[in-house]
Design a protein around this motif. Sequence first.
Motif, mmCIF file in Angstrom:
data_model
loop_
_atom_site.group_PDB
_atom_site.id
_atom_site.type_symbol
_atom_site.label_atom_id
_atom_site.label_comp_id
_atom_site.label_asym_id
_atom_site.label_seq_id
_atom_site.Cartn_x
_atom_site.Cartn_y
_atom_site.Cartn_z
ATOM 1 N N ILE A 83 0.841 -1.199 0.000
ATOM 2 C CA ILE A 83 0.000 0.000 0.000
ATOM 3 C C ILE A 83 0.877 1.249 0.000
ATOM 4 O O ILE A 83 1.418 1.636 1.044
ATOM 5 N N PRO A 84 1.062 1.923 -1.137
ATOM 6 C CA PRO A 84 1.832 3.173 -1.165
ATOM 7 C C PRO A 84 1.083 4.281 -0.446
ATOM 8 O O PRO A 84 -0.152 4.267 -0.360
ATOM 9 N N ILE A 85 1.802 5.264 0.076
ATOM 10 C CA ILE A 85 1.208 6.376 0.823
ATOM 11 C C ILE A 85 1.146 7.608 -0.076
ATOM 12 O O ILE A 85 2.144 7.993 -0.689
ATOM 13 N N SER A 86 -0.024 8.228 -0.114
ATOM 14 C CA SER A 86 -0.176 9.461 -0.890
ATOM 15 C C SER A 86 -0.424 10.632 0.047
ATOM 16 O O SER A 86 -0.888 10.454 1.182
ATOM 17 N N TRP A 87 -0.112 11.834 -0.425
ATOM 18 C CA TRP A 87 -0.418 13.075 0.298
ATOM 19 C C TRP A 87 -1.342 13.902 -0.583
ATOM 20 O O TRP A 87 -0.964 14.291 -1.686
ATOM 21 N N LYS A 88 -2.562 14.095 -0.112
ATOM 22 C CA LYS A 88 -3.582 14.834 -0.862
ATOM 23 C C LYS A 88 -3.725 14.302 -2.288
ATOM 24 O O LYS A 88 -3.809 15.049 -3.261
ATOM 25 N N GLY A 89 -3.743 12.975 -2.391
ATOM 26 C CA GLY A 89 -4.002 12.328 -3.676
ATOM 27 C C GLY A 89 -2.800 12.128 -4.559
ATOM 28 O O GLY A 89 -2.924 11.537 -5.633
ATOM 29 N N HIS A 90 -1.616 12.579 -4.142
ATOM 30 C CA HIS A 90 -0.415 12.454 -4.976
ATOM 31 C C HIS A 90 0.629 11.597 -4.256
ATOM 32 O O HIS A 90 0.884 11.774 -3.061
ATOM 33 N N TYR A 91 1.244 10.687 -5.012
ATOM 34 C CA TYR A 91 2.284 9.819 -4.466
ATOM 35 C C TYR A 91 3.648 10.460 -4.708
ATOM 36 O O TYR A 91 3.932 10.942 -5.803
ATOM 37 N N HIS A 92 4.492 10.451 -3.676
ATOM 38 C CA HIS A 92 5.806 11.090 -3.772
ATOM 39 C C HIS A 92 6.915 10.069 -3.504
ATOM 40 O O HIS A 92 6.698 9.021 -2.894
ATOM 41 N N ALA A 93 8.118 10.413 -3.966
ATOM 42 C CA ALA A 93 9.302 9.563 -3.764
ATOM 43 C C ALA A 93 10.526 10.468 -3.724
ATOM 44 O O ALA A 93 10.425 11.699 -3.789
ATOM 45 N N ARG A 94 11.699 9.851 -3.577
ATOM 46 C CA ARG A 94 12.961 10.593 -3.575
ATOM 47 C C ARG A 94 13.819 10.118 -4.740
ATOM 48 O O ARG A 94 13.817 8.944 -5.101
ATOM 49 N N ALA A 95 14.570 11.064 -5.302
ATOM 50 C CA ALA A 95 15.615 10.740 -6.274
ATOM 51 C C ALA A 95 16.871 11.413 -5.746
ATOM 52 O O ALA A 95 17.088 12.602 -5.944
ATOM 53 N N GLY A 96 17.676 10.648 -4.988
ATOM 54 C CA GLY A 96 18.802 11.258 -4.281
ATOM 55 C C GLY A 96 18.264 12.175 -3.208
ATOM 56 O O GLY A 96 17.542 11.757 -2.318
ATOM 57 N N GLU A 97 18.594 13.483 -3.297
ATOM 58 C CA GLU A 97 18.128 14.457 -2.319
ATOM 59 C C GLU A 97 16.882 15.202 -2.803
ATOM 60 O O GLU A 97 16.389 16.087 -2.112
ATOM 61 N N SER A 98 16.389 14.857 -3.974
ATOM 62 C CA SER A 98 15.267 15.601 -4.550
ATOM 63 C C SER A 98 13.940 14.913 -4.269
ATOM 64 O O SER A 98 13.848 13.677 -4.211
#
Length: 552
Positions: free
Chosen positions: A122-137
């Motif tokens: 189950i991925p976690i979303s914030w206000k309907g959008h899923y986020h991740a990291r690419a290095g420090e971004s």
Amino acid sequence: MDQSALNTLLEGLIRTWENEVAEFKEAGNDYDTNKIGAYFSALSNEANLRGLERAWLVFGVSNKTREVVGTNYRSESERLHSLKLQVAQSTEPSITFRDIHELQHADGRVLLFEIPAAPRGIPISWKGHYHARAGESLVSLSLDKLDEIRQQTLAQDWSAQLVPAASLTDLDEAALARAREAFAKKYANRFNAEEVMAWPLPTFLDRARVTQNGQITRTALLLLGKPEAAWHLSPHPAQMTWKLEGAERAYQHFAPPFLLTTTQLYQCIRNIQLRLLPEDELLPIEVSKYDQKIVLEALHNCIAHQDYTLHGRVVVIEQSDRLIFENEGNFYEGTPGDYLEGNRTPHRYRNPFLAQAMSELNMIDTMGYGIHDMYARQARRYFPMPDYDLEKPSAVRLTIYGGVVDPAYSRLLIQKTDLPLADVLALDRVQKKLPIPDEAVTRLKRAGLIEGRKPRFHVSASVAKATGSMADYIRTRAQDDEFYAKLVTDYLQQSGQASRADIDKLLVDKLSDALTPEQKQRKIGNLLTKLRRSGRIYNEGSKKVPVWRCAD
């Protein structure tokens, strides 16, 4: 964790510096809550993908120099911890920080936000959008990462399996319309209802977590499938049964779509109005035999947590004064008692795909509030508390009462509408001739709420109204830990410091009189330890001769 452990943790995080599961911010006086939520989603998802239990968001450390610079972000403890609720309200599924740690570093205040890994599958979303990291971004969660998380439990999750032979034509039109309405209602602050209604059907079903890339799942057939399409789930029976027992007998089976047929089953139940007569009054109080929200909560829980691999059906047995709900499979995480206060959040589900879809369609919540709400609503109706029977290892049996067991209990709840749920639960056990803890006996006896001698207690026929007995009740009724914690921190803020003797003098008289002197000392010690570990106070003296100061 105490200050020393937090300092060691911070040093370790700085040493490895920013990666996909750690983020540092200066956050001087304030920081955008939306950004915090986005980082929560990203770090939680990345921790899941790396098989870690947690990730960290750290305030008070410079991105450029990698040194502690301190932060004034939400310096008031109450406002700081209110962030937990803000995060829980906008994440899906609804989760929040495990804890927010405050470190009083030599170079300034540091906040370490402990973020739990997303549950498996189950991925976690914030206000309907899923986020991740690419290095420090901070970036959007890519499709390959999204699929990787969702695939984690597909092999084990019966409800997530695809049904290749099924298509969109196997879904019920009325159920689909109701599903859109439920989804639009849940996300009214995010999507316009007309927008939801205009989405192409595959788009809507994917967003509602019912299908996978437009392909039909077992969850889709359970919740939205036509009755004649249930054969796709064979040999697993997709069925609920209502059974009437007593002088009259009847039964009826219900097939999918469960989004609609749970209400149809509820309508079979004989839900007449009952009259309760309060003490010394002529006008009765009318209540329905069963509360619709309680019944549907129980029924939806049966569907969500059923072990479908055991080839059983959900059964609702209606007797003259109660409903009995039965579903296959053991109680999956913890025990029912863990959820009575509404503070326990489950981290695992037997059918995670089905549970998420039911949450999206407003059938259940995924925060563990359901059991607490059922008990609280039943208490407000002056009826006995629900009973869970877990004696059979492969099934759960829940009883909801639709009648009075002991009139004295119901009359007492009518007179005392402000009783804490813990006291109502104890009184309920008394009326059912079950044992209660000695501390509860002392408290309820002094209030005049129970009578008799151990083990034959009974609910008092009339509640003592004398000021003295109610004063005894107030003295013996324990407050929650946060009440005592606030007394300690307020005292330290005003006085600057305090010894253990000062803290004892402050709290001993305010603790429940049902506790022995030794129990009071242990409770105060545990409270101080809890405050120290949460970073709200610290010991400037030694272990034997403590000098407590407020960390704020």
